[in-house]
Design a protein around this motif. Structure first.
Motif, PDB file in Angstrom:
ATOM      1  N   ALA A  25       0.832  -1.206   0.000  1.00 40.86           N
ATOM      2  CA  ALA A  25       0.000   0.000   0.000  1.00 40.86           C
ATOM      3  C   ALA A  25       0.862   1.250   0.000  1.00 40.86           C
ATOM      4  CB  ALA A  25      -0.928  -0.013   1.210  1.00 40.86           C
ATOM      5  N   GLU A  26       1.959   1.228   0.740  1.00 40.33           N
ATOM      6  CA  GLU A  26       2.848   2.395   0.795  1.00 40.33           C
ATOM      7  C   GLU A  26       3.460   2.703  -0.561  1.00 40.33           C
ATOM      8  OE1 GLU A  26       5.563   1.228   3.814  1.00 40.33           O
ATOM      9  OE2 GLU A  26       4.087   1.424   5.438  1.00 40.33           O
ATOM     10  N   ALA A  27       3.566   1.691  -1.425  1.00 43.72           N
ATOM     11  CA  ALA A  27       4.086   1.881  -2.780  1.00 43.72           C
ATOM     12  C   ALA A  27       2.983   2.250  -3.769  1.00 43.72           C
ATOM     13  CB  ALA A  27       4.796   0.619  -3.242  1.00 43.72           C
ATOM     14  N   ASP A  28       1.785   2.582  -3.250  1.00 42.78           N
ATOM     15  CA  ASP A  28       0.628   2.927  -4.086  1.00 42.78           C
ATOM     16  C   ASP A  28       0.227   1.768  -4.980  1.00 42.78           C
ATOM     17  OD1 ASP A  28      -1.436   4.577  -4.968  1.00 42.78           O
ATOM     18  OD2 ASP A  28      -0.255   5.348  -6.654  1.00 42.78           O
ATOM     19  N   ASP A  29       0.358   0.551  -4.443  1.00 42.13           N
ATOM     20  CA  ASP A  29      -0.012  -0.661  -5.159  1.00 42.13           C
ATOM     21  C   ASP A  29      -1.107  -1.370  -4.360  1.00 42.13           C
ATOM     22  OD1 ASP A  29      -0.041  -2.731  -6.988  1.00 42.13           O
ATOM     23  OD2 ASP A  29       1.953  -3.486  -6.486  1.00 42.13           O
ATOM     24  N   ILE A  30      -1.601  -2.462  -4.896  1.00 43.08           N
ATOM     25  CA  ILE A  30      -2.628  -3.263  -4.234  1.00 43.08           C
ATOM     26  C   ILE A  30      -2.111  -4.687  -4.050  1.00 43.08           C
ATOM     27  CG2 ILE A  30      -4.595  -1.912  -5.019  1.00 43.08           C
ATOM     28  CD1 ILE A  30      -4.921  -3.898  -7.333  1.00 43.08           C
ATOM     29  N   ASP A  31      -2.576  -5.364  -2.997  1.00 41.45           N
ATOM     30  CA  ASP A  31      -2.179  -6.763  -2.828  1.00 41.45           C
ATOM     31  C   ASP A  31      -3.201  -7.721  -3.403  1.00 41.45           C
ATOM     32  OD1 ASP A  31      -4.195  -7.283  -0.787  1.00 41.45           O
ATOM     33  OD2 ASP A  31      -2.856  -6.412   0.692  1.00 41.45           O
ATOM     34  N   THR A  32      -4.406  -7.225  -3.696  1.00 42.88           N
ATOM     35  CA  THR A  32      -5.460  -8.052  -4.276  1.00 42.88           C
ATOM     36  C   THR A  32      -6.250  -7.236  -5.294  1.00 42.88           C
ATOM     37  OG1 THR A  32      -5.650  -9.324  -2.230  1.00 42.88           O
ATOM     38  CG2 THR A  32      -7.470  -9.488  -3.784  1.00 42.88           C
ATOM     39  N   GLY A  33      -6.531  -7.831  -6.441  1.00 41.09           N
ATOM     40  CA  GLY A  33      -7.291  -7.130  -7.465  1.00 41.09           C
ATOM     41  C   GLY A  33      -8.228  -8.071  -8.201  1.00 41.09           C
ATOM     42  N   MET A  34      -9.295  -7.524  -8.734  1.00 43.89           N
ATOM     43  CA  MET A  34     -10.250  -8.283  -9.542  1.00 43.89           C
ATOM     44  C   MET A  34     -10.745  -7.407 -10.684  1.00 43.89           C
ATOM     45  SD  MET A  34     -12.626 -10.265  -6.740  1.00 43.89           S
ATOM     46  CE  MET A  34     -13.277 -11.352  -8.026  1.00 43.89           C
ATOM     47  N   GLY A  35     -11.268  -8.047 -11.710  1.00 45.25           N
ATOM     48  CA  GLY A  35     -11.793  -7.254 -12.806  1.00 45.25           C
ATOM     49  C   GLY A  35     -12.606  -8.068 -13.791  1.00 45.25           C
ATOM     50  N   ILE A  36     -13.195  -7.348 -14.733  1.00 49.87           N
ATOM     51  CA  ILE A  36     -14.005  -7.938 -15.793  1.00 49.87           C
ATOM     52  C   ILE A  36     -13.564  -7.332 -17.122  1.00 49.87           C
ATOM     53  CG2 ILE A  36     -16.329  -8.202 -16.742  1.00 49.87           C
ATOM     54  CD1 ILE A  36     -17.409  -7.755 -13.906  1.00 49.87           C
ATOM     55  N   PHE A  37     -13.391  -8.184 -18.105  1.00 47.77           N
ATOM     56  CA  PHE A  37     -13.206  -7.727 -19.480  1.00 47.77           C
ATOM     57  C   PHE A  37     -14.428  -8.119 -20.299  1.00 47.77           C
ATOM     58  CE2 PHE A  37      -8.654  -8.318 -18.378  1.00 47.77           C
ATOM     59  CZ  PHE A  37      -8.197  -7.047 -18.676  1.00 47.77           C
ATOM     60  N   THR A  38     -14.898  -7.194 -21.107  1.00 42.87           N
ATOM     61  CA  THR A  38     -15.806  -7.550 -22.192  1.00 42.87           C
ATOM     62  C   THR A  38     -14.949  -7.661 -23.437  1.00 42.87           C
ATOM     63  OG1 THR A  38     -17.641  -6.332 -21.181  1.00 42.87           O
ATOM     64  CG2 THR A  38     -17.825  -6.886 -23.516  1.00 42.87           C
ATOM     65  N   MET A  39     -14.935  -8.843 -24.053  1.00 43.13           N
ATOM     66  CA  MET A  39     -14.093  -9.057 -25.218  1.00 43.13           C
ATOM     67  C   MET A  39     -14.796  -8.556 -26.471  1.00 43.13           C
ATOM     68  SD  MET A  39     -11.570 -10.304 -23.547  1.00 43.13           S
ATOM     69  CE  MET A  39     -10.409 -10.999 -24.734  1.00 43.13           C
ATOM     70  N   ALA A  40     -14.040  -8.448 -27.548  1.00 36.72           N
ATOM     71  CA  ALA A  40     -14.586  -7.879 -28.786  1.00 36.72           C
ATOM     72  C   ALA A  40     -15.745  -8.683 -29.337  1.00 36.72           C
ATOM     73  CB  ALA A  40     -13.478  -7.764 -29.829  1.00 36.72           C
ATOM     74  N   ASP A  41     -15.804  -9.991 -29.029  1.00 37.71           N
ATOM     75  CA  ASP A  41     -16.902 -10.819 -29.530  1.00 37.71           C
ATOM     76  C   ASP A  41     -18.021 -10.987 -28.510  1.00 37.71           C
ATOM     77  OD1 ASP A  41     -15.706 -12.459 -27.663  1.00 37.71           O
ATOM     78  OD2 ASP A  41     -15.643 -14.232 -28.951  1.00 37.71           O
ATOM     79  N   GLY A  42     -17.960 -10.250 -27.391  1.00 36.59           N
ATOM     80  CA  GLY A  42     -19.001 -10.321 -26.377  1.00 36.59           C
ATOM     81  C   GLY A  42     -18.723 -11.294 -25.246  1.00 36.59           C
ATOM     82  N   THR A  43     -17.661 -12.092 -25.331  1.00 34.15           N
ATOM     83  CA  THR A  43     -17.299 -12.995 -24.229  1.00 34.15           C
ATOM     84  C   THR A  43     -17.011 -12.180 -22.968  1.00 34.15           C
ATOM     85  OG1 THR A  43     -16.311 -14.574 -25.764  1.00 34.15           O
ATOM     86  CG2 THR A  43     -15.675 -14.756 -23.453  1.00 34.15           C
ATOM     87  N   LEU A  44     -17.494 -12.669 -21.824  1.00 31.05           N
ATOM     88  CA  LEU A  44     -17.244 -12.015 -20.546  1.00 31.05           C
ATOM     89  C   LEU A  44     -16.142 -12.764 -19.808  1.00 31.05           C
ATOM     90  CD1 LEU A  44     -20.888 -11.260 -19.360  1.00 31.05           C
ATOM     91  CD2 LEU A  44     -19.304  -9.761 -20.600  1.00 31.05           C
ATOM     92  N   VAL A  45     -15.161 -12.021 -19.338  1.00 29.18           N
ATOM     93  CA  VAL A  45     -13.990 -12.601 -18.678  1.00 29.18           C
ATOM     94  C   VAL A  45     -13.832 -11.981 -17.301  1.00 29.18           C
ATOM     95  CG1 VAL A  45     -11.483 -12.897 -18.754  1.00 29.18           C
ATOM     96  CG2 VAL A  45     -12.819 -12.975 -20.879  1.00 29.18           C
ATOM     97  N   THR A  46     -13.686 -12.807 -16.285  1.00 28.88           N
ATOM     98  CA  THR A  46     -13.347 -12.304 -14.956  1.00 28.88           C
ATOM     99  C   THR A  46     -11.928 -12.760 -14.616  1.00 28.88           C
ATOM    100  OG1 THR A  46     -14.152 -14.249 -13.746  1.00 28.88           O
ATOM    101  CG2 THR A  46     -15.747 -12.497 -14.217  1.00 28.88           C
ATOM    102  N   PHE A  47     -11.226 -11.939 -13.837  1.00 27.76           N
ATOM    103  CA  PHE A  47      -9.890 -12.316 -13.390  1.00 27.76           C
ATOM    104  C   PHE A  47      -9.690 -11.835 -11.965  1.00 27.76           C
ATOM    105  CE2 PHE A  47      -9.174  -7.961 -14.694  1.00 27.76           C
ATOM    106  CZ  PHE A  47      -8.269  -7.490 -13.751  1.00 27.76           C
ATOM    107  N   SER A  48      -8.787 -12.496 -11.255  1.00 28.13           N
ATOM    108  CA  SER A  48      -8.407 -12.065  -9.914  1.00 28.13           C
ATOM    109  C   SER A  48      -6.929 -12.321  -9.699  1.00 28.13           C
ATOM    110  CB  SER A  48      -9.233 -12.790  -8.842  1.00 28.13           C
ATOM    111  OG  SER A  48      -8.976 -14.184  -8.881  1.00 28.13           O
TER     112      SER A  48
END
Length: 341
Positions: free
Chosen positions: A200-223
């Motif tokens: 945190a002191e380095a302005d970073d995160i220890d845990t992250g999550m997200g969603i991508f919508t791909m160009a063909d409509g596929t939904l992608v989650t990542f952590s």
């Protein structure tokens, strides 16, 4: 064939040991900005030592870059100038702008370049890609990916890593493109800190999550997380209209079932990425030797490295600005004419 390695840290020594055991490699030469580090590593692995990279370039047939990210750009340029087929660990460069510049240089040059995303050479990810490409899964509607490390890197590394998305999840981002064959269109990401204070002191995160919508409509989650002490957990699930496949779903899985009378997985668990991907690293470097010999085209170009970096930058901007970010907002969109590889 004589292979030079620029960077004598952990991954450099690891690659040196792998290369010495590959057919057709006559000599491995190890160099580093800190000569004593290179000398000690070369002695431990049993390879040749060079006092500096510049001297090494005159005595090798191909170059492997495993030095800190901030040096990647200059070393790639040096490899191209010397006419040496060059392998560079991810990321391509410390900044997206420099990576884009190197992608343009790659397209103008006849010197082959390969970027080190080892998951492309893992048997599970390759089978998942084939399952998607063959059509046997039907249309792909959902992909789930994760990269959970057993422990955070040292504080000095965190401060120059570029952040969780660029350093850790960038492997997921490349694997998503590789398996689906599709580019990302929109990213939305969040992150937080519950563990190691210096992250945190380095302005970073220890845990992250997200969603991508791909160009063909596929939904992608990542952590991704730096705080998964139970074991190194790298997986991908691909869900289609006709079937599903999973990568990393084996006895080493770092999970405990909450269901009654279920003993699986039985272990042993994997504790670091080098153990998890040892066979993939071997296949990856063998593939680079084929590239260096002119027998095949690069299986992971600088363009591919730029696309993964653009996904990471979109996630970082999304997290900071708390909004979805379109990939065409991120520099380098004009390079994407070739699409996913």
């Amino acid at each position: 064939m004589r292979i030079g390695i620029a960077g004598a840290g952990r991954i450099g020594a690891y690659h040196a040991n792998t290369l010495t055991n590959l057919p057709g490699v006559d000599e491995v030469v190890l160099a580093d900005a800190f000569p004593d580090v290179a000398r000690r590593a070369a002695e431990e692995v049993g390879v040749t030592y060079s006092a500096n990279v510049e001297t090494m370039l005159d005595r090798i047939d191909a170059l492997v870059i495993t030095s800190p990210t901030t040096t990647h750009g200059d070393l790639i340029r040096a490899g191209i100038a010397a006419g040496l087929p060059t392998f560079c660990e991810k990321p391509v460069a410390a900044s997206l702008d420099e990576a884009i510049e190197l992608a343009r240089l790659e397209r103008r040059s006849e010197v082959p370049l390969q970027i080190g995303f080892q998951r492309r050479f893992d048997a599970g990810y390759r089978r998942a890609r084939q399952a998607v490409a063959s059509g046997r899964l039907g249309f792909i509607h959902t992909v789930r990916a994760c990269s959970l490390d057993t422990a955070p890197p040292p504080e000095d590394y965190i401060r120059v890593s570029g952040g969780l998305f660029r350093d850790c999840n960038i492997h997921d981002f490349d694997a998503i493109r590789y398996v689906t064959g599709v580019e990302a269109k929109v990213a939305y990401a969040v992150g937080g800190n519950k563990g190691t204070s210096y992250i945190a002191e380095a302005d970073d995160i220890d845990t992250g999550m997200g969603i991508f919508t791909m160009a063909d409509g596929t939904l992608v989650t990542f952590s991704g997380s730096r705080e998964n002490s139970y074991g190194h957990d790298v997986r991908m699930e691909v869900h289609g209209s006709l079937g599903d496949v999973a990568v990393g779903l084996d006895e080493s899985l770092a999970l405990v079932s909450a269901e009654q009378d279920v003993a699986w997985p039985t272990g042993p668990r994997v504790v670091n990425f080098m153990d998890r991907f040892l066979p993939a690293y071997q296949v990856e470097l063998a593939a680079f030797l084929d590239v260096a010999r002119g027998q095949t085209a690069s299986p992971c170009t600088v363009f591919d490295g730029v696309q993964a970096l653009r996904m990471a930058d979109a996630c970082d901007r999304s997290r900071r600005e708390e909004r979805p970010v379109r990939l065409d907002e991120i520099a380098g969109a004009d390079l994407a004419e070739g699409g996913a590889r």
